[in-house]
Enzyme design. Sequence first.
Site, PDB file in Angstrom:
ATOM      1  N   ASP A 141      53.550 -20.895  -1.597  1.00 26.18           N
ATOM      2  CA  ASP A 141      53.087 -21.685  -0.454  1.00 26.18           C
ATOM      3  C   ASP A 141      51.613 -21.436  -0.183  1.00 26.18           C
ATOM      4  O   ASP A 141      51.144 -21.510   0.950  1.00 26.18           O
ATOM      5  CB  ASP A 141      53.931 -21.324   0.780  1.00 26.18           C
ATOM      6  CG  ASP A 141      53.741 -22.323   1.911  1.00 26.18           C
ATOM      7  OD1 ASP A 141      54.014 -21.944   3.081  1.00 26.18           O
ATOM      8  OD2 ASP A 141      53.296 -23.456   1.637  1.00 26.18           O
ATOM      9  N   LYS A 144      47.380 -24.892  -3.561  1.00 19.81           N
ATOM     10  CA  LYS A 144      48.274 -25.719  -4.390  1.00 19.81           C
ATOM     11  C   LYS A 144      47.855 -25.720  -5.860  1.00 19.81           C
ATOM     12  O   LYS A 144      48.690 -25.862  -6.732  1.00 19.81           O
ATOM     13  CB  LYS A 144      48.340 -27.135  -3.822  1.00 19.81           C
ATOM     14  CG  LYS A 144      48.705 -27.163  -2.326  1.00 19.81           C
ATOM     15  CD  LYS A 144      49.872 -26.238  -1.956  1.00 19.81           C
ATOM     16  CE  LYS A 144      49.926 -25.940  -0.476  1.00 19.81           C
ATOM     17  NZ  LYS A 144      50.837 -24.828  -0.142  1.00 19.81           N
ATOM     18  N   ASP A 169      56.718 -24.888  -2.119  1.00 17.75           N
ATOM     19  CA  ASP A 169      56.513 -25.799  -0.993  1.00 17.75           C
ATOM     20  C   ASP A 169      55.455 -26.836  -1.373  1.00 17.75           C
ATOM     21  O   ASP A 169      54.634 -26.622  -2.270  1.00 17.75           O
ATOM     22  CB  ASP A 169      56.062 -25.019   0.248  1.00 17.75           C
ATOM     23  CG  ASP A 169      56.070 -25.887   1.506  1.00 17.75           C
ATOM     24  OD1 ASP A 169      55.304 -25.600   2.431  1.00 17.75           O
ATOM     25  OD2 ASP A 169      56.846 -26.875   1.553  1.00 17.75           O
ATOM     26  N   ASN A 170      55.480 -27.985  -0.691  1.00 19.27           N
ATOM     27  CA  ASN A 170      54.408 -28.982  -0.771  1.00 19.27           C
ATOM     28  C   ASN A 170      54.215 -29.645  -2.125  1.00 19.27           C
ATOM     29  O   ASN A 170      53.093 -30.033  -2.486  1.00 19.27           O
ATOM     30  CB  ASN A 170      53.064 -28.356  -0.353  1.00 19.27           C
ATOM     31  CG  ASN A 170      53.156 -27.623   0.940  1.00 19.27           C
ATOM     32  OD1 ASN A 170      52.917 -26.396   1.000  1.00 19.27           O
ATOM     33  ND2 ASN A 170      53.487 -28.317   2.013  1.00 19.27           N
ATOM     34  N   GLU A 199      56.268 -30.703   7.230  1.00 14.30           N
ATOM     35  CA  GLU A 199      56.581 -30.021   8.504  1.00 14.30           C
ATOM     36  C   GLU A 199      56.111 -30.840   9.707  1.00 14.30           C
ATOM     37  O   GLU A 199      55.004 -31.362   9.726  1.00 14.30           O
ATOM     38  CB  GLU A 199      55.962 -28.613   8.543  1.00 14.30           C
ATOM     39  CG  GLU A 199      54.513 -28.510   8.161  1.00 14.30           C
ATOM     40  CD  GLU A 199      54.304 -28.179   6.695  1.00 14.30           C
ATOM     41  OE1 GLU A 199      55.154 -28.509   5.870  1.00 14.30           O
ATOM     42  OE2 GLU A 199      53.261 -27.594   6.375  1.00 14.30           O
TER      43      GLU A 199
HETATM   44  O1  LIG Z   1      47.173 -25.549   2.109  1.00 13.33           O
HETATM   45  C1  LIG Z   1      48.315 -25.234   2.456  1.00 13.33           C
HETATM   46  N1  LIG Z   1      48.731 -23.977   2.310  1.00 13.33           N
HETATM   47  C2  LIG Z   1      47.894 -22.989   1.671  1.00 13.33           C
HETATM   48  C3  LIG Z   1      46.892 -22.346   2.617  1.00 13.33           C
HETATM   49  C4  LIG Z   1      46.813 -20.878   2.283  1.00 13.33           C
HETATM   50  C5  LIG Z   1      45.638 -20.473   1.461  1.00 13.33           C
HETATM   51  C6  LIG Z   1      45.912 -19.291   0.654  1.00 13.33           C
HETATM   52  C7  LIG Z   1      45.354 -19.004  -0.541  1.00 13.33           C
HETATM   53  C8  LIG Z   1      45.780 -17.782  -1.112  1.00 13.33           C
HETATM   54  C9  LIG Z   1      45.381 -17.180  -2.314  1.00 13.33           C
HETATM   55  N2  LIG Z   1      45.900 -16.000  -2.714  1.00 13.33           N
HETATM   56  C10 LIG Z   1      46.818 -15.384  -1.959  1.00 13.33           C
HETATM   57  C11 LIG Z   1      47.257 -15.919  -0.764  1.00 13.33           C
HETATM   58  C12 LIG Z   1      46.728 -17.129  -0.352  1.00 13.33           C
HETATM   59  S1  LIG Z   1      47.027 -18.053   1.083  1.00 13.33           S
HETATM   60  C13 LIG Z   1      49.224 -26.233   3.086  1.00 13.33           C
HETATM   61  C14 LIG Z   1      48.677 -27.446   3.526  1.00 13.33           C
HETATM   62  C15 LIG Z   1      49.487 -28.397   4.137  1.00 13.33           C
HETATM   63  C16 LIG Z   1      48.915 -29.693   4.599  1.00 13.33           C
HETATM   64  C17 LIG Z   1      47.639 -29.720   5.159  1.00 13.33           C
HETATM   65  C18 LIG Z   1      47.114 -30.929   5.597  1.00 13.33           C
HETATM   66  C19 LIG Z   1      47.865 -32.109   5.495  1.00 13.33           C
HETATM   67  F1  LIG Z   1      47.350 -33.263   5.950  1.00 13.33           F
HETATM   68  C20 LIG Z   1      49.122 -32.079   4.937  1.00 13.33           C
HETATM   69  C21 LIG Z   1      49.649 -30.870   4.479  1.00 13.33           C
HETATM   70  C22 LIG Z   1      50.848 -28.155   4.315  1.00 13.33           C
HETATM   71  C23 LIG Z   1      51.399 -26.963   3.867  1.00 13.33           C
HETATM   72  O2  LIG Z   1      52.729 -26.700   4.021  1.00 13.33           O
HETATM   73  C24 LIG Z   1      50.605 -26.004   3.240  1.00 13.33           C
HETATM   74  O3  LIG Z   1      51.194 -24.855   2.806  1.00 13.33           O
HETATM   75 MG   LIG Z   2      53.311 -25.092   2.786  1.00  8.86          MG
END
Ligand SMILES: O=C(NCCCCc1cc2cnccc2s1)c1cc(-c2ccc(F)cc2)cc(O)c1O
Ligand SMILES: [Mg+2]
Length: 214
Positions: A141, A144, A169-170, A199
């Site tokens: 998660d 992406k 997810d996603n 969500e």
């Molecule tokens: O980007 C998403 N999740 C990732 C962000 C965490 C970054 C990390 C990088 C990293 C690297 N190494 C270790 C740990 C980590 S944590 C995300 C985005 C949407 C979304 C956003 C706008 C929209 F209009 C529609 C859906 C929905 C979702 O459910 C998501 O999960």
């Molecule tokens: Mg997500």
Amino acid sequence: TRTSRPQRILKAVQKNATKGDPESVISAIDHYCRHKEWAMNVGDDKGLILDSVLTEVNPSTALELGTYCGYSTVRIARLLSPGSKLITVEFNPAFAAVARQIIAYAGLQDKITLVEGPSGDLIPKMKERFGIKSFDFVFLDHWKDRYEPDTKLLEDCGLLKKGTVLLADNVICPGTPEYLKYVRNSPRYESRYYKSNLEYSKVEDGLEKSVFLG
Ligand SMILES: O=C(NCCCCc1cc2cnccc2s1)c1cc(-c2ccc(F)cc2)cc(O)c1O
Ligand SMILES: [Mg+2]
């Protein structure tokens, strides 16, 4: 705005949830994010699919890539059997700081190890740092475009075993096209798509469950 969105989510948990009650923490976050402000938690619809896959797998050792506020961390840890462990990886220190407080509020800190840093650097250190032989369950998660390279990294580091379940997810929104192509075309995985919605929204999204065949 003075406070961050994760900080406002923490406030909503402290105001509306009961200390030591993971279900009330999950409900408080879902209510806040549905009625006050959207946030990128896996949410209650996809959360039910996460719950059902977790109950089926009953992992002893689980990995989560992408903690954010700890919503799915709490969802996963609350279903783990006694003695089972969840390692969750978060890149953003501010998100990690809030997640630690939400995890503690739910009373699940003894089952969870939260590690800060980029997944690409941390995955190769899992065995030596945490004495992990392999993971039974992985929830993807995070970024992406990191799902596919990190899955290959988990394979190369010998952190997957026959039967390990990956749940991503996603896979529709925002979308993980390279990852889907990889797990759906590789003979080393048996994959299935669980249709749901993004969500707190009507937009389609879903989870891809992939079993590693060894
Ligand atoms: O980007 C998403 N999740 C990732 C962000 C965490 C970054 C990390 C990088 C990293 C690297 N190494 C270790 C740990 C980590 S944590 C995300 C985005 C949407 C979304 C956003 C706008 C929209 F209009 C529609 C859906 C929905 C979702 O459910 C998501 O999960
Ligand atoms: Mg997500």
